[in-house]
Design a protein around this motif. Structure first.
Motif, PDB file in Angstrom:
ATOM      1  N   ASN A 157      -7.538   5.577  -9.292  1.00 10.37           N
ATOM      2  CA  ASN A 157      -8.395   6.388  -8.435  1.00 10.37           C
ATOM      3  C   ASN A 157      -9.645   6.792  -9.213  1.00 10.37           C
ATOM      4  O   ASN A 157      -9.706   6.637 -10.435  1.00 10.37           O
ATOM      5  CB  ASN A 157      -7.658   7.643  -7.974  1.00 10.37           C
ATOM      6  CG  ASN A 157      -6.581   7.351  -6.951  1.00 10.37           C
ATOM      7  OD1 ASN A 157      -6.732   6.490  -6.099  1.00 10.37           O
ATOM      8  ND2 ASN A 157      -5.476   8.090  -7.043  1.00 10.37           N
ATOM      9  N   GLN A 172       5.538  -0.514   2.389  1.00 14.19           N
ATOM     10  CA  GLN A 172       5.030   0.854   2.349  1.00 14.19           C
ATOM     11  C   GLN A 172       5.613   1.561   1.132  1.00 14.19           C
ATOM     12  O   GLN A 172       6.793   1.374   0.802  1.00 14.19           O
ATOM     13  CB  GLN A 172       5.415   1.613   3.621  1.00 14.19           C
ATOM     14  CG  GLN A 172       4.815   3.009   3.714  1.00 14.19           C
ATOM     15  CD  GLN A 172       5.136   3.667   5.054  1.00 14.19           C
ATOM     16  OE1 GLN A 172       5.939   3.160   5.833  1.00 14.19           O
ATOM     17  NE2 GLN A 172       4.507   4.790   5.326  1.00 14.19           N
ATOM     18  N   GLY A 182     -12.003   2.185  -0.448  1.00  9.99           N
ATOM     19  CA  GLY A 182     -12.528   3.533  -0.627  1.00  9.99           C
ATOM     20  C   GLY A 182     -13.966   3.536  -1.097  1.00  9.99           C
ATOM     21  O   GLY A 182     -14.530   2.512  -1.472  1.00  9.99           O
ATOM     22  N   PRO A 190       4.546   9.700  -2.504  1.00  8.57           N
ATOM     23  CA  PRO A 190       3.290   9.833  -3.227  1.00  8.57           C
ATOM     24  C   PRO A 190       3.416   9.299  -4.650  1.00  8.57           C
ATOM     25  O   PRO A 190       4.515   9.220  -5.208  1.00  8.57           O
ATOM     26  CB  PRO A 190       3.023  11.338  -3.208  1.00  8.57           C
ATOM     27  CG  PRO A 190       4.354  11.968  -2.984  1.00  8.57           C
ATOM     28  CD  PRO A 190       5.134  10.995  -2.159  1.00  8.57           C
ATOM     29  N   ALA A 211      -0.179   2.660   1.173  1.00  2.42           N
ATOM     30  CA  ALA A 211      -0.275   4.050   0.709  1.00  2.42           C
ATOM     31  C   ALA A 211      -1.629   4.589   1.107  1.00  2.42           C
ATOM     32  O   ALA A 211      -2.641   3.875   1.064  1.00  2.42           O
ATOM     33  CB  ALA A 211      -0.097   4.131  -0.805  1.00  2.42           C
ATOM     34  N   ASP A 212      -1.662   5.869   1.491  1.00  5.58           N
ATOM     35  CA  ASP A 212      -2.946   6.483   1.854  1.00  5.58           C
ATOM     36  C   ASP A 212      -3.098   7.825   1.148  1.00  5.58           C
ATOM     37  O   ASP A 212      -2.339   8.168   0.242  1.00  5.58           O
ATOM     38  CB  ASP A 212      -3.095   6.619   3.371  1.00  5.58           C
ATOM     39  CG  ASP A 212      -1.961   7.402   4.023  1.00  5.58           C
ATOM     40  OD1 ASP A 212      -1.147   8.021   3.295  1.00  5.58           O
ATOM     41  OD2 ASP A 212      -1.882   7.395   5.253  1.00  5.58           O
ATOM     42  N   ASN A 213      -4.123   8.565   1.529  1.00  4.02           N
ATOM     43  CA  ASN A 213      -4.454   9.854   0.904  1.00  4.02           C
ATOM     44  C   ASN A 213      -4.728   9.703  -0.590  1.00  4.02           C
ATOM     45  O   ASN A 213      -4.419  10.598  -1.390  1.00  4.02           O
ATOM     46  CB  ASN A 213      -3.339  10.876   1.141  1.00  4.02           C
ATOM     47  CG  ASN A 213      -3.149  11.188   2.610  1.00  4.02           C
ATOM     48  OD1 ASN A 213      -4.129  11.386   3.334  1.00  4.02           O
ATOM     49  ND2 ASN A 213      -1.920  11.210   3.078  1.00  4.02           N
ATOM     50  N   LEU A 214      -5.304   8.564  -0.975  1.00  2.00           N
ATOM     51  CA  LEU A 214      -5.725   8.355  -2.355  1.00  2.00           C
ATOM     52  C   LEU A 214      -7.175   8.817  -2.512  1.00  2.00           C
ATOM     53  O   LEU A 214      -7.828   9.189  -1.530  1.00  2.00           O
ATOM     54  CB  LEU A 214      -5.562   6.881  -2.727  1.00  2.00           C
ATOM     55  CG  LEU A 214      -4.128   6.346  -2.619  1.00  2.00           C
ATOM     56  CD1 LEU A 214      -4.089   4.842  -2.844  1.00  2.00           C
ATOM     57  CD2 LEU A 214      -3.204   7.051  -3.594  1.00  2.00           C
ATOM     58  N   ASN A 215      -7.674   8.788  -3.732  1.00  2.97           N
ATOM     59  CA  ASN A 215      -9.025   9.287  -4.005  1.00  2.97           C
ATOM     60  C   ASN A 215      -9.890   8.151  -4.527  1.00  2.97           C
ATOM     61  O   ASN A 215      -9.955   7.909  -5.728  1.00  2.97           O
ATOM     62  CB  ASN A 215      -8.977  10.438  -5.019  1.00  2.97           C
ATOM     63  CG  ASN A 215     -10.336  11.098  -5.204  1.00  2.97           C
ATOM     64  OD1 ASN A 215     -11.336  10.701  -4.612  1.00  2.97           O
ATOM     65  ND2 ASN A 215     -10.378  12.123  -6.048  1.00  2.97           N
ATOM     66  N   ASN A 250      -9.663   5.226   1.440  1.00  5.31           N
ATOM     67  CA  ASN A 250      -8.830   5.971   0.488  1.00  5.31           C
ATOM     68  C   ASN A 250      -7.360   5.570   0.604  1.00  5.31           C
ATOM     69  O   ASN A 250      -6.460   6.404   0.660  1.00  5.31           O
ATOM     70  CB  ASN A 250      -8.980   7.483   0.690  1.00  5.31           C
ATOM     71  CG  ASN A 250     -10.337   7.967   0.222  1.00  5.31           C
ATOM     72  OD1 ASN A 250     -10.903   7.451  -0.729  1.00  5.31           O
ATOM     73  ND2 ASN A 250     -10.885   8.959   0.908  1.00  5.31           N
ATOM     74  N   ARG A 251      -7.164   4.255   0.609  1.00  7.98           N
ATOM     75  CA  ARG A 251      -5.809   3.759   0.854  1.00  7.98           C
ATOM     76  C   ARG A 251      -5.629   2.385   0.213  1.00  7.98           C
ATOM     77  O   ARG A 251      -6.584   1.765  -0.260  1.00  7.98           O
ATOM     78  CB  ARG A 251      -5.557   3.658   2.356  1.00  7.98           C
ATOM     79  CG  ARG A 251      -6.392   2.575   3.012  1.00  7.98           C
ATOM     80  CD  ARG A 251      -6.267   2.575   4.534  1.00  7.98           C
ATOM     81  NE  ARG A 251      -6.957   1.422   5.113  1.00  7.98           N
ATOM     82  CZ  ARG A 251      -7.110   1.199   6.416  1.00  7.98           C
ATOM     83  NH1 ARG A 251      -6.596   2.068   7.284  1.00  7.98           N
ATOM     84  NH2 ARG A 251      -7.744   0.126   6.855  1.00  7.98           N
TER      85      ARG A 251
END
Length: 430
Positions: free
Chosen positions: A164, A179, A93, A183, A144-148, A123-124
Protein backbone atom coordinates in the motif's frame (compact mmCIF):
# COMPACT_ATOMS: atom_id res chain seq x y z
CA UNK A 1 -2.87 41.60 -7.40
CA UNK A 2 -5.27 38.74 -8.21
CA UNK A 3 -3.88 35.18 -8.25
CA UNK A 4 -3.80 33.30 -11.53
CA UNK A 5 -6.64 30.85 -11.93
CA UNK A 6 -5.98 27.29 -13.01
CA UNK A 7 -7.08 27.95 -16.59
CA UNK A 8 -4.82 30.97 -16.79
CA UNK A 9 -1.94 28.90 -15.51
CA UNK A 10 -2.72 26.24 -18.05
CA UNK A 11 -2.67 28.80 -20.81
CA UNK A 12 0.70 30.07 -19.65
CA UNK A 13 2.01 26.52 -19.63
CA UNK A 14 0.87 25.85 -23.17
CA UNK A 15 2.33 29.13 -24.38
CA UNK A 16 5.67 28.42 -22.78
CA UNK A 17 5.71 24.83 -23.99
CA UNK A 18 5.23 26.08 -27.53
CA UNK A 19 8.37 28.19 -27.09
CA UNK A 20 10.49 25.31 -25.80
CA UNK A 21 12.74 23.03 -27.80
CA UNK A 22 11.07 20.09 -29.44
CA UNK A 23 13.60 17.50 -28.34
CA UNK A 24 14.71 14.65 -30.50
CA UNK A 25 12.00 12.46 -32.08
CA UNK A 26 14.06 9.46 -30.99
CA UNK A 27 16.28 9.19 -27.95
CA UNK A 28 19.49 7.41 -27.13
CA UNK A 29 19.06 3.99 -25.57
CA UNK A 30 21.51 1.56 -24.07
CA UNK A 31 24.44 1.60 -21.65
CA UNK A 32 26.16 4.73 -23.00
CA UNK A 33 23.59 7.29 -24.17
CA UNK A 34 24.86 10.62 -25.47
CA UNK A 35 23.47 13.19 -23.06
CA UNK A 36 22.75 16.76 -24.23
CA UNK A 37 23.48 19.89 -22.22
CA UNK A 38 20.85 20.74 -19.60
CA UNK A 39 18.12 23.22 -20.59
CA UNK A 40 16.66 25.40 -17.89
CA UNK A 41 13.57 27.55 -18.12
CA UNK A 42 10.58 28.86 -16.22
CA UNK A 43 8.55 25.77 -17.10
CA UNK A 44 9.27 22.49 -18.85
CA UNK A 45 7.74 21.82 -22.25
CA UNK A 46 4.39 20.08 -21.84
CA UNK A 47 2.12 18.09 -24.12
CA UNK A 48 -1.40 17.18 -23.10
CA UNK A 49 -2.44 13.63 -23.77
CA UNK A 50 -5.90 13.56 -25.37
CA UNK A 51 -7.69 10.47 -24.11
CA UNK A 52 -9.98 8.52 -26.42
CA UNK A 53 -11.77 5.19 -26.18
CA UNK A 54 -10.25 2.11 -27.79
CA UNK A 55 -13.52 1.28 -29.51
CA UNK A 56 -12.82 -1.45 -32.05
CA UNK A 57 -9.07 -0.82 -31.82
CA UNK A 58 -6.59 -2.67 -29.64
CA UNK A 59 -2.81 -2.53 -29.07
CA UNK A 60 -0.53 -3.59 -31.89
CA UNK A 61 1.68 -6.58 -31.11
CA UNK A 62 4.39 -8.40 -33.13
CA UNK A 63 3.55 -10.82 -35.90
CA UNK A 64 2.84 -14.22 -34.42
CA UNK A 65 1.17 -12.78 -31.31
CA UNK A 66 -2.41 -11.88 -30.40
CA UNK A 67 -3.77 -9.44 -27.82
CA UNK A 68 -7.02 -9.71 -25.90
CA UNK A 69 -8.70 -7.57 -23.24
CA UNK A 70 -9.25 -10.03 -20.38
CA UNK A 71 -10.70 -7.49 -17.91
CA UNK A 72 -12.41 -4.15 -18.42
CA UNK A 73 -14.20 -1.64 -16.21
CA UNK A 74 -11.50 -1.76 -13.55
CA UNK A 75 -10.66 1.08 -11.17
CA UNK A 76 -7.14 2.17 -12.13
CA UNK A 77 -5.19 -1.08 -12.52
CA UNK A 78 -1.50 -0.65 -11.65
CA UNK A 79 0.49 -3.86 -11.11
CA UNK A 80 -0.49 -7.50 -11.53
CA UNK A 81 0.66 -10.86 -10.20
CA UNK A 82 0.24 -14.34 -11.68
CA UNK A 83 -0.49 -16.80 -8.87
CA UNK A 84 0.73 -20.44 -8.91
CA UNK A 85 -2.59 -21.75 -10.26
CA UNK A 86 -2.66 -19.18 -13.09
CA UNK A 87 -5.10 -16.74 -11.48
CA UNK A 88 -4.16 -13.09 -11.92
CA UNK A 89 -4.34 -10.48 -9.16
CA UNK A 90 -4.58 -6.82 -10.11
CA UNK A 91 -3.88 -3.93 -7.71
CA UNK A 92 -6.16 -0.95 -8.30
CA UNK A 93 -5.86 2.50 -6.75
CA UNK A 94 -4.67 6.08 -6.86
CA UNK A 95 -2.52 7.62 -4.12
CA UNK A 96 -0.49 10.69 -3.30
CA UNK A 97 -1.21 13.74 -1.19
CA UNK A 98 1.66 16.12 -1.92
CA UNK A 99 0.81 19.81 -1.70
CA UNK A 100 1.75 22.00 -4.67
CA UNK A 101 4.88 24.03 -3.89
CA UNK A 102 5.02 26.46 -6.79
CA UNK A 103 2.86 27.67 -9.70
CA UNK A 104 4.65 25.19 -11.95
CA UNK A 105 3.39 22.35 -9.75
CA UNK A 106 -0.20 23.51 -10.20
CA UNK A 107 0.32 23.77 -13.94
CA UNK A 108 1.94 20.34 -14.15
CA UNK A 109 -0.92 18.76 -12.20
CA UNK A 110 -3.43 20.29 -14.62
CA UNK A 111 -1.51 18.88 -17.58
CA UNK A 112 -1.18 15.42 -16.05
CA UNK A 113 -4.85 15.26 -15.01
CA UNK A 114 -6.00 15.73 -18.59
CA UNK A 115 -4.09 12.62 -19.63
CA UNK A 116 -5.30 10.36 -16.80
CA UNK A 117 -8.47 8.44 -16.18
CA UNK A 118 -11.27 10.19 -14.31
CA UNK A 119 -12.29 6.94 -12.59
CA UNK A 120 -11.89 6.83 -8.82
CA UNK A 121 -9.24 4.35 -7.67
CA UNK A 122 -10.58 1.06 -6.39
CA UNK A 123 -8.26 0.59 -3.37
CA UNK A 124 -8.65 -3.11 -3.91
CA UNK A 125 -7.28 -6.31 -5.43
CA UNK A 126 -9.26 -7.93 -8.23
CA UNK A 127 -8.81 -11.61 -9.09
CA UNK A 128 -9.14 -12.87 -12.67
CA UNK A 129 -9.58 -16.57 -13.45
CA UNK A 130 -9.64 -18.58 -16.66
CA UNK A 131 -10.93 -21.87 -15.29
CA UNK A 132 -10.93 -23.87 -18.53
CA UNK A 133 -7.80 -22.40 -20.10
CA UNK A 134 -9.53 -21.03 -23.20
CA UNK A 135 -8.13 -17.51 -22.76
CA UNK A 136 -11.46 -16.12 -21.52
CA UNK A 137 -11.16 -14.97 -17.89
CA UNK A 138 -14.74 -15.63 -16.88
CA UNK A 139 -14.20 -14.85 -13.17
CA UNK A 140 -13.58 -11.23 -12.16
CA UNK A 141 -13.95 -10.98 -8.38
CA UNK A 142 -12.84 -8.57 -5.65
CA UNK A 143 -10.21 -10.49 -3.68
CA UNK A 144 -9.69 -7.75 -1.05
CA UNK A 145 -10.86 -4.16 -0.64
CA UNK A 146 -10.50 -1.21 1.74
CA UNK A 147 -6.78 -1.02 0.94
CA UNK A 148 -4.80 2.21 0.70
CA UNK A 149 -3.64 2.77 -2.88
CA UNK A 150 -2.18 -0.74 -3.37
CA UNK A 151 0.56 -0.97 -5.98
CA UNK A 152 3.31 -3.60 -5.65
CA UNK A 153 2.42 -7.29 -5.32
CA UNK A 154 4.44 -10.39 -4.42
CA UNK A 155 3.78 -14.01 -3.43
CA UNK A 156 5.81 -16.74 -1.70
CA UNK A 157 5.20 -19.65 0.66
CA UNK A 158 1.47 -19.21 1.08
CA UNK A 159 1.71 -15.47 1.74
CA UNK A 160 0.45 -12.71 -0.54
CA UNK A 161 2.20 -9.36 -0.01
CA UNK A 162 0.77 -5.98 -0.96
CA UNK A 163 2.58 -2.63 -0.88
CA UNK A 164 0.00 0.00 0.00
CA UNK A 165 1.11 3.61 -0.18
CA UNK A 166 1.56 3.68 3.59
CA UNK A 167 2.34 0.10 4.66
CA UNK A 168 3.50 -3.31 3.51
CA UNK A 169 0.84 -5.90 4.40
CA UNK A 170 0.26 -9.61 3.84
CA UNK A 171 -2.61 -12.03 3.44
CA UNK A 172 -2.61 -15.75 4.06
CA UNK A 173 -3.37 -17.38 0.73
CA UNK A 174 -4.69 -20.83 -0.16
CA UNK A 175 -4.43 -21.88 -3.79
CA UNK A 176 -7.73 -21.43 -5.55
CA UNK A 177 -9.38 -18.97 -3.19
CA UNK A 178 -11.12 -16.03 -4.83
CA UNK A 179 -11.50 -13.85 -1.75
CA UNK A 180 -9.23 -13.06 1.20
CA UNK A 181 -10.23 -14.68 4.49
CA UNK A 182 -10.03 -11.36 6.33
CA UNK A 183 -8.12 -8.10 6.63
CA UNK A 184 -4.36 -8.18 6.04
CA UNK A 185 -1.60 -8.23 8.64
CA UNK A 186 0.83 -5.32 8.65
CA UNK A 187 4.44 -6.26 7.96
CA UNK A 188 5.87 -2.75 8.34
CA UNK A 189 4.94 0.89 7.86
CA UNK A 190 6.21 2.62 4.73
CA UNK A 191 7.02 6.34 4.34
CA UNK A 192 3.76 8.15 3.59
CA UNK A 193 4.26 11.76 4.68
CA UNK A 194 3.62 14.11 1.74
CA UNK A 195 3.96 11.19 -0.74
CA UNK A 196 5.09 13.21 -3.76
CA UNK A 197 5.90 9.80 -5.28
CA UNK A 198 3.35 7.49 -3.67
CA UNK A 199 3.81 4.21 -5.55
CA UNK A 200 5.56 1.47 -3.60
CA UNK A 201 7.10 -1.13 -5.89
CA UNK A 202 7.55 -4.67 -4.58
CA UNK A 203 9.24 -7.98 -5.29
CA UNK A 204 10.44 -10.91 -3.19
CA UNK A 205 13.54 -13.09 -3.04
CA UNK A 206 13.14 -16.59 -4.52
CA UNK A 207 13.22 -18.19 -1.06
CA UNK A 208 10.59 -15.78 0.27
CA UNK A 209 12.85 -14.50 3.04
CA UNK A 210 13.27 -10.90 1.93
CA UNK A 211 10.96 -8.37 0.33
CA UNK A 212 12.28 -5.43 -1.66
CA UNK A 213 10.29 -2.20 -1.66
CA UNK A 214 10.92 0.70 -4.03
CA UNK A 215 10.22 4.08 -2.42
CA UNK A 216 10.29 7.26 -4.51
CA UNK A 217 11.53 10.69 -3.51
CA UNK A 218 9.33 13.41 -2.05
CA UNK A 219 10.35 15.97 -4.68
CA UNK A 220 11.99 16.46 -8.03
CA UNK A 221 15.38 17.56 -6.63
CA UNK A 222 14.87 18.21 -2.88
CA UNK A 223 12.73 21.36 -3.22
CA UNK A 224 11.01 20.40 0.03
CA UNK A 225 14.30 19.99 1.89
CA UNK A 226 16.45 16.97 2.63
CA UNK A 227 14.68 16.20 5.89
CA UNK A 228 11.54 14.98 4.05
CA UNK A 229 13.70 12.62 1.97
CA UNK A 230 14.67 10.43 4.92
CA UNK A 231 14.06 6.77 3.99
CA UNK A 232 13.13 7.78 0.43
CA UNK A 233 14.61 7.55 -3.07
CA UNK A 234 15.79 4.05 -2.27
CA UNK A 235 15.01 0.35 -2.17
CA UNK A 236 14.34 -1.18 1.23
CA UNK A 237 15.12 -4.78 2.09
CA UNK A 238 12.44 -6.09 4.47
CA UNK A 239 12.53 -9.29 6.49
CA UNK A 240 9.29 -11.00 5.47
CA UNK A 241 8.82 -12.59 8.90
CA UNK A 242 9.66 -9.73 11.26
CA UNK A 243 9.23 -6.59 9.17
CA UNK A 244 12.74 -5.39 10.07
CA UNK A 245 14.05 -3.26 7.23
CA UNK A 246 17.17 -1.49 6.04
CA UNK A 247 18.26 0.54 3.01
CA UNK A 248 19.40 -1.87 0.30
CA UNK A 249 20.33 0.74 -2.33
CA UNK A 250 19.97 4.53 -2.37
CA UNK A 251 19.99 7.50 -4.76
CA UNK A 252 17.18 6.04 -6.91
CA UNK A 253 14.78 8.94 -7.53
CA UNK A 254 11.68 6.86 -8.16
CA UNK A 255 12.10 3.08 -8.49
CA UNK A 256 8.65 2.26 -9.87
CA UNK A 257 8.95 -1.49 -10.46
CA UNK A 258 11.22 -4.28 -9.23
CA UNK A 259 11.95 -7.79 -10.44
CA UNK A 260 14.37 -10.65 -9.75
CA UNK A 261 16.48 -12.10 -12.57
CA UNK A 262 15.60 -15.82 -12.51
CA UNK A 263 19.00 -17.22 -13.48
CA UNK A 264 21.09 -15.10 -11.10
CA UNK A 265 18.79 -13.90 -8.30
CA UNK A 266 19.91 -10.34 -9.09
CA UNK A 267 17.51 -7.51 -8.25
CA UNK A 268 16.60 -5.11 -11.10
CA UNK A 269 14.50 -1.96 -11.26
CA UNK A 270 13.22 0.71 -13.60
CA UNK A 271 13.63 4.29 -12.37
CA UNK A 272 11.92 7.55 -13.30
CA UNK A 273 14.58 10.24 -13.24
CA UNK A 274 14.38 13.99 -12.57
CA UNK A 275 12.61 16.67 -14.61
CA UNK A 276 13.13 20.27 -15.76
CA UNK A 277 16.49 19.83 -17.47
CA UNK A 278 15.00 19.72 -20.95
CA UNK A 279 13.05 17.29 -23.13
CA UNK A 280 16.04 14.94 -23.54
CA UNK A 281 17.24 14.88 -19.91
CA UNK A 282 17.36 12.90 -17.75
CA UNK A 283 17.04 9.34 -19.11
CA UNK A 284 14.73 7.03 -17.24
CA UNK A 285 16.56 3.76 -16.86
CA UNK A 286 16.72 0.03 -16.26
CA UNK A 287 19.42 -1.13 -13.87
CA UNK A 288 20.61 -3.93 -11.67
CA UNK A 289 20.48 -2.92 -8.02
CA UNK A 290 23.69 -3.45 -6.08
CA UNK A 291 23.50 -3.97 -2.34
CA UNK A 292 24.83 -0.80 -0.72
CA UNK A 293 24.96 1.01 -4.07
CA UNK A 294 24.27 4.74 -4.55
CA UNK A 295 22.77 5.84 -7.89
CA UNK A 296 23.18 9.59 -7.79
CA UNK A 297 19.93 11.26 -6.77
CA UNK A 298 19.76 14.13 -6.05
CA UNK A 299 23.37 15.21 -6.53
CA UNK A 300 24.05 13.74 -9.97
CA UNK A 301 22.53 11.78 -12.81
CA UNK A 302 23.82 9.03 -15.09
CA UNK A 303 26.92 8.62 -12.99
CA UNK A 304 28.90 11.80 -12.42
CA UNK A 305 26.77 14.39 -14.28
CA UNK A 306 26.33 16.97 -11.51
CA UNK A 307 22.92 18.57 -11.04
CA UNK A 308 23.84 22.17 -10.32
CA UNK A 309 20.38 22.94 -8.92
CA UNK A 310 20.94 20.87 -5.79
CA UNK A 311 22.16 22.65 -2.65
CA UNK A 312 24.30 21.85 -0.83
CA UNK A 313 26.46 19.97 -3.32
CA UNK A 314 28.12 16.70 -2.29
CA UNK A 315 31.20 15.83 -4.39
CA UNK A 316 31.89 12.63 -2.42
CA UNK A 317 28.43 11.26 -3.20
CA UNK A 318 28.80 12.24 -6.86
CA UNK A 319 32.11 10.38 -7.08
CA UNK A 320 30.45 7.26 -5.63
CA UNK A 321 27.41 7.33 -7.92
CA UNK A 322 26.86 4.16 -9.97
CA UNK A 323 26.01 4.62 -13.65
CA UNK A 324 22.81 2.74 -14.54
CA UNK A 325 22.91 -0.26 -16.85
CA UNK A 326 20.56 0.88 -19.61
CA UNK A 327 18.92 4.12 -20.76
CA UNK A 328 15.25 3.86 -21.71
CA UNK A 329 15.06 7.47 -22.94
CA UNK A 330 14.01 10.62 -21.11
CA UNK A 331 10.52 10.97 -19.65
CA UNK A 332 9.15 7.65 -20.92
CA UNK A 333 7.86 7.04 -17.37
CA UNK A 334 8.67 3.34 -17.06
CA UNK A 335 6.26 1.83 -14.50
CA UNK A 336 6.56 -1.88 -15.13
CA UNK A 337 9.31 -4.47 -15.57
CA UNK A 338 9.48 -8.27 -15.65
CA UNK A 339 11.86 -10.89 -16.99
CA UNK A 340 10.70 -13.04 -19.88
CA UNK A 341 10.80 -16.82 -20.31
CA UNK A 342 11.34 -19.19 -23.24
CA UNK A 343 7.56 -19.61 -23.44
CA UNK A 344 7.42 -16.17 -25.10
CA UNK A 345 9.31 -17.45 -28.14
CA UNK A 346 12.94 -17.34 -29.21
CA UNK A 347 13.02 -13.62 -30.09
CA UNK A 348 11.63 -12.61 -26.69
CA UNK A 349 13.06 -15.37 -24.50
CA UNK A 350 16.01 -13.53 -22.92
CA UNK A 351 15.35 -10.05 -21.61
CA UNK A 352 12.81 -7.85 -19.87
CA UNK A 353 9.51 -6.31 -20.81
CA UNK A 354 9.08 -2.68 -19.71
CA UNK A 355 5.78 -0.81 -19.47
CA UNK A 356 6.20 2.86 -20.44
CA UNK A 357 3.35 5.01 -19.13
CA UNK A 358 4.32 7.91 -21.38
CA UNK A 359 5.59 11.48 -21.11
CA UNK A 360 3.69 14.63 -20.24
CA UNK A 361 6.64 17.05 -20.29
CA UNK A 362 7.93 16.75 -23.86
CA UNK A 363 6.47 18.49 -26.92
CA UNK A 364 7.13 15.23 -28.85
CA UNK A 365 5.58 12.54 -26.64
CA UNK A 366 7.52 9.36 -25.91
CA UNK A 367 6.64 6.12 -24.17
CA UNK A 368 3.00 4.99 -24.32
CA UNK A 369 4.06 1.45 -25.18
CA UNK A 370 5.55 -1.79 -23.92
CA UNK A 371 9.08 -2.54 -25.04
CA UNK A 372 11.35 -5.56 -24.81
CA UNK A 373 14.99 -5.03 -23.82
CA UNK A 374 17.05 -8.01 -25.02
CA UNK A 375 19.73 -9.46 -22.72
CA UNK A 376 22.96 -11.29 -23.44
CA UNK A 377 25.19 -12.86 -20.79
CA UNK A 378 22.91 -11.52 -18.08
CA UNK A 379 23.01 -7.87 -19.20
CA UNK A 380 20.96 -5.64 -21.52
CA UNK A 381 22.27 -5.80 -25.08
CA UNK A 382 21.08 -3.93 -28.15
CA UNK A 383 18.24 -1.61 -29.02
CA UNK A 384 14.82 -2.03 -27.39
CA UNK A 385 12.11 -3.75 -29.44
CA UNK A 386 8.57 -2.38 -29.57
CA UNK A 387 6.29 -5.13 -28.27
CA UNK A 388 2.88 -3.51 -27.67
CA UNK A 389 2.18 -0.17 -29.30
CA UNK A 390 -0.81 1.90 -30.40
CA UNK A 391 -1.64 3.16 -26.93
CA UNK A 392 -0.99 6.60 -28.41
CA UNK A 393 -2.13 6.65 -32.01
CA UNK A 394 -0.91 8.56 -35.03
CA UNK A 395 -3.97 10.79 -34.59
CA UNK A 396 -2.47 12.09 -31.33
CA UNK A 397 -5.17 10.44 -29.24
CA UNK A 398 -4.17 8.35 -26.23
CA UNK A 399 -6.27 5.23 -25.78
CA UNK A 400 -4.25 3.57 -23.06
CA UNK A 401 -1.25 3.94 -20.79
CA UNK A 402 0.72 0.83 -19.79
CA UNK A 403 1.73 0.37 -16.17
CA UNK A 404 2.60 -3.07 -14.80
CA UNK A 405 3.81 -5.85 -17.08
CA UNK A 406 3.84 -9.44 -15.83
CA UNK A 407 5.02 -12.55 -17.63
CA UNK A 408 2.74 -15.54 -17.25
CA UNK A 409 5.09 -18.57 -17.31
CA UNK A 410 2.59 -20.40 -19.50
CA UNK A 411 3.43 -17.97 -22.31
CA UNK A 412 1.66 -14.63 -22.05
CA UNK A 413 2.36 -11.03 -21.13
CA UNK A 414 -0.15 -9.32 -18.86
CA UNK A 415 -0.37 -5.53 -19.31
CA UNK A 416 -2.24 -3.23 -16.91
CA UNK A 417 -3.66 -0.17 -18.71
CA UNK A 418 -4.65 2.51 -16.20
CA UNK A 419 -6.22 4.90 -18.73
CA UNK A 420 -8.61 2.43 -20.34
CA UNK A 421 -8.98 0.58 -17.01
CA UNK A 422 -8.28 -2.63 -18.87
CA UNK A 423 -5.97 -5.62 -18.49
CA UNK A 424 -4.53 -6.89 -21.79
CA UNK A 425 -3.13 -10.38 -22.40
CA UNK A 426 -0.64 -10.93 -25.22
CA UNK A 427 -0.08 -14.54 -26.29
CA UNK A 428 1.90 -16.41 -28.94
CA UNK A 429 -0.14 -17.89 -31.76
CA UNK A 430 0.25 -21.65 -31.66
Amino acid sequence: MKPLHAFSLLGVALLLSACGGDGEPTQAHGPDPKLPEPQRGLLPSMKIAQPAAWGELKPTVPEGFSVTAIATGLKIPRQSLVLPNGDILVAEGRGGSAAKLKPKDVIASQIKAKGNTQVKGGNRLTLLRDADGDGNYEVQAVFADNLNAPYGLAYANGKLYVANQDALVRFDYKEGQTQADGPPTKVTDLPAEINHHWTKALTISPDGRFLYVGIGSNSNITERGLEVEIDRAMVWQVDAETGAHRPYATGLRNPTALTIQPQTGQLWTVVNERDELGPDLVPDYLTSVREGGFYGWPYSYWGQHVDERVRPQNPDKVAAAIKPDYSLGSHVAALGVDFSTSAMGERFADGVFVGEHGSWNRPNPVGYKVIFVPFSNGKPAGEPIDFATGFRGEDGKTRGRPVGVTVDPRGALIIADDLANTVWRVTRNR
